[in-house]
Design an enzyme around this catalytic site. Structure first.
Site, PDB file in Angstrom:
ATOM      1  N   ARG A  17       3.288  54.324   5.943  1.00 32.50           N
ATOM      2  CA  ARG A  17       3.083  55.763   5.746  1.00 32.50           C
ATOM      3  C   ARG A  17       3.923  56.571   6.732  1.00 32.50           C
ATOM      4  NH1 ARG A  17      -3.198  54.917   6.799  1.00 32.50           N
ATOM      5  NH2 ARG A  17      -2.571  52.994   5.728  1.00 32.50           N
ATOM      6  N   LYS A  68       0.130  41.658  13.958  1.00 31.92           N
ATOM      7  CA  LYS A  68      -0.696  40.984  12.958  1.00 31.92           C
ATOM      8  C   LYS A  68      -1.059  39.579  13.447  1.00 31.92           C
ATOM      9  CE  LYS A  68       1.241  43.213   8.818  1.00 31.92           C
ATOM     10  NZ  LYS A  68       0.019  43.833   8.270  1.00 31.92           N
TER      11      LYS A  68
HETATM   12  N1  BES Z   1       2.510  45.962   4.861  1.00 32.29           N
HETATM   13  C1  BES Z   1       1.136  46.107   5.145  1.00 32.29           C
HETATM   14  C2  BES Z   1       0.255  46.046   3.893  1.00 32.29           C
HETATM   15  C3  BES Z   1       0.285  44.758   3.125  1.00 32.29           C
HETATM   16  C4  BES Z   1      -0.691  43.804   3.290  1.00 32.29           C
HETATM   17  C5  BES Z   1       1.271  44.537   2.168  1.00 32.29           C
HETATM   18  C6  BES Z   1      -0.667  42.645   2.557  1.00 32.29           C
HETATM   19  C7  BES Z   1       1.289  43.368   1.426  1.00 32.29           C
HETATM   20  C8  BES Z   1       0.325  42.425   1.612  1.00 32.29           C
HETATM   21  C9  BES Z   1       0.911  47.443   5.832  1.00 32.29           C
HETATM   22  O1  BES Z   1       1.939  47.913   6.627  1.00 32.29           O
HETATM   23  C10 BES Z   1      -0.251  47.268   6.740  1.00 32.29           C
HETATM   24  O2  BES Z   1      -0.139  46.530   7.677  1.00 32.29           O
HETATM   25  N2  BES Z   1      -1.323  47.956   6.437  1.00 32.29           N
HETATM   26  C11 BES Z   1      -2.495  47.902   7.225  1.00 32.29           C
HETATM   27  C12 BES Z   1      -3.036  49.298   7.327  1.00 32.29           C
HETATM   28  C13 BES Z   1      -4.119  49.463   8.346  1.00 32.29           C
HETATM   29  C14 BES Z   1      -3.585  49.254   9.742  1.00 32.29           C
HETATM   30  C15 BES Z   1      -4.686  50.846   8.185  1.00 32.29           C
HETATM   31  C16 BES Z   1      -3.498  47.000   6.509  1.00 32.29           C
HETATM   32  O3  BES Z   1      -3.535  46.991   5.278  1.00 32.29           O
HETATM   33  O4  BES Z   1      -4.204  46.282   7.192  1.00 32.29           O
HETATM   34 MN    MN Z   2       1.887  47.143   8.585  1.00 30.36          MN
END
Ligand code: BES
Ligand code: MN
Ligand code: ZN
Length: 510
Positions: free
Chosen positions: A355, A281
């Site tokens: 997931r 990230k």
């Molecule tokens: N934990 C994150 C989602 C999240 C974002 C939770 C902000 C709380 C606050 C999740 O694991 C994630 O990184 N999701 C990605 C999915 C994408 C790669 C399809 C996202 O939301 O960008």
């Molecule tokens: Mn994630």
């Protein structure tokens, strides 16, 4: 703060303050408050001070009796906003603000009269439950890691429940319910706000063990080696990049006689820190990713509430817990994983790890428990925040009745859920050249695609819903009952669903 009944005629009530509620722009006070003014609060009834109080939400006022007044020297009024916009949230938050006011001015023994709920569009036991929940939850702040300012004002010692008549059964039960769910929400909030170097998978496992000890739950902690030998290749892939030992926590409440019932299963995402892994990230607000175990925290919170309230239902919690880290051993984009269900997954983004851990937990639940229903709860997608914002969670699933039940229960508990569709064509986004599915599609319909991925791991005959709490697990705005920070969102809904679930052996939805 203790909660204590005092049954006596109004003239014999003693407390350091008495709390009442008021509607904004109301022509006259609520019925119970008006009677109190007539019987005991004559000193305030004629006062202009009363008329100056606007009763906006979050507003409180303290009125001081003239010296020499016997019994109750202060009246605290808490605003509910306009009557036509009343929701149970308003009451919960008003109670929180009133109790915080008590803390601020060092009121040790505040009280509330059961009559204070007369005239509210809520049954009195429900109103008492909201009030106590808001009072207890609103006073709580996680301070374990602070060594300074620890002498901040103490919370009130005792909250007195004042009544002229013996309370009936539903009213007495409301107290236990409120205390149970407040403890559950507080546990979930504390775990979620805790940094990733405190709330590790091992810490969550220890928390589960302690709950099991206190409430005679069964608990089983599967480590990474057992997960691998059981065939949980998806969970293991996420966990293999972390130095922090990973665990799948299985906690079970099965009071005597319910051991063979098909259980209600709660599954909570327990990513104790989500760096994104190799699909790292961006650094902005990365510390917020300590909250990525909020789903697991809500399930543990629900178990705290279930344990305290002594529920007669079989409920199982499954919490896949690990960090998601970049490392020489971390799983990589392009890897193909063999999940517990046997289905293969091509990893496109290691940041779609939620997931990946949940799919093994879902398949494990299906295989081991033949559940009456499965509810998974997870901070799954940023896309859910884009779609619904910070005050509404998404509900997706394979069973309209269960979706409806979540929405209704959530609405009653002050937790908003809104449905997103799960038509099968959404799976097109996940078609893979080399495996049964990819773990992400392109950017469109991100929250739904997360749901359709999970759906592959639950047979249609088993009622299942997925709750995406990415937006609601955290708040930057103090609402009263829920201060800034982790919200414990989902605890009350899960607890209430478990409470309302049909007893023994029946598998139809309530
Ligand atoms: N934990 C994150 C989602 C999240 C974002 C939770 C902000 C709380 C606050 C999740 O694991 C994630 O990184 N999701 C990605 C999915 C994408 C790669 C399809 C996202 O939301 O960008
Ligand atoms: Mn994630
Ligand atoms: Zn995540």
């Amino acid at each position: 703060m203790l909660i204590e009944w005092k049954i006596a005629p109004v003239k014999d009530w003693h407390a350091d303050a008495i709390i009442f509620f008021a509607f904004e722009k109301a022509d006259e006070p609520l019925a119970g408050f008006r009677r109190y003014l007539e019987e005991k609060g004559g000193w305030l009834s004629g006062s202009g001070a009363l008329k100056d109080f606007q009763a906006k939400p979050n507003e409180t006022a303290v009125f001081y009796a003239p010296s020499g007044e016997e019994g109750i020297p202060r009246i605290i009024l808490a605003g509910l906003g306009p009557a036509d916009r009343f929701e149970s949230d308003k009451l919960k938050n008003a109670a929180a603000h009133a109790l915080r006011k008590c803390r601020e001015i060092n009121v040790a023994r505040p009280g509330i009269a059961m009559a204070a709920f007369e005239g509210l569009p809520l049954e009195s036991p429900a109103a008492l439950r909201e009030t106590l929940f808001g009072a207890v939850a609103g006073l709580h702040k996680f301070s374990e890691l602070k060594t300074r300012n620890s002498e901040a004002e103490p919370a009130p010692e005792t909250f007195l429940l004042l009544s002229e008549a013996e309370p009936d059964r539903p009213t007495i039960d409301a107290v236990l319910l409120a205390e149970s769910e407040a403890a559950g929400v507080i546990l979930a909030r504390d775990l979620t706000v805790s940094p990733a170097n405190r709330a590790t998978p091992a810490f969550l496992a220890e928390t589960a063990r302690q709950l099991a000890e206190r409430f005679s739950f069964k608990v089983e902690i599967l480590d990474l080696d057992s997960a691998i030998s059981m065939g949980m290749g998806a969970f293991a892939a996420v966990a293999q990049g972390s130095r922090e030992p990973a665990y799948i926590i299985v906690i079970e409440h099965a009071p005597p006689g319910t051991e063979n019932d098909p259980p209600l299963v709660f599954i909570g995402k327990g990513i104790t820190f989500d760096s994104g892994g190799i699909s790292l990230k961006l650094p902005d607000k990365l510390d917020a990713m300590k909250q990525d175990m909020a789903g697991a925290a809500s399930v543990l919170g629900a178990f705290e509430a279930i344990g305290r309230s002594g529920l007669k239902r079989r409920v199982v919690g499954i919490l896949p817990c690990t960090e998601n880290m970049p490392d020489g051993r971390a799983y990589k984009p392009g890897d193909v994983l063999k999940s517990f269900s046997g289905q293969t997954i091509e990893v496109i983004s290691t940041d779609a790890e939620g997931r990946v851990v949940l799919c093994d937990a879902l398949a494990f639940a299906v295989k081991k428990y033949s559940p009456a229903a499965i509810i998974d709860i997870a901070t799954l997608t940023g896309a859910c925040i884009i779609a619904l914002g910070n005050q509404v969670a998404a509900v997706l699933g394979n069973n309209e009745e269960l979706i409806g039940l979540i929405r209704q229960t959530g609405a009653d508990m002050g937790e908003k859920f809104w449905p997103l569709p799960l038509w099968d064509f959404y799976f097109d986004a996940l078609k893979s050249e080399v495996a049964d599915m990819k773990n992400v599609g392109d950017r469109s319909a991100g929250a739904i695609v997360g749901g359709i991925f999970l759906k592959q791991f639950v047979p249609n005959e088993i009622a299942w819903v997925h709750l995406d709490i990415a937006g609601t697990a955290w708040t930057d705005k103090d609402s009263g009952a829920i201060p800034r920070g982790a919200t414990g969102f989902g605890v009350r809904t899960l607890f209430e669903i478990a409470r309302g679930w049909p007893e023994s052996g029946r598998t139809e939805l309530p």
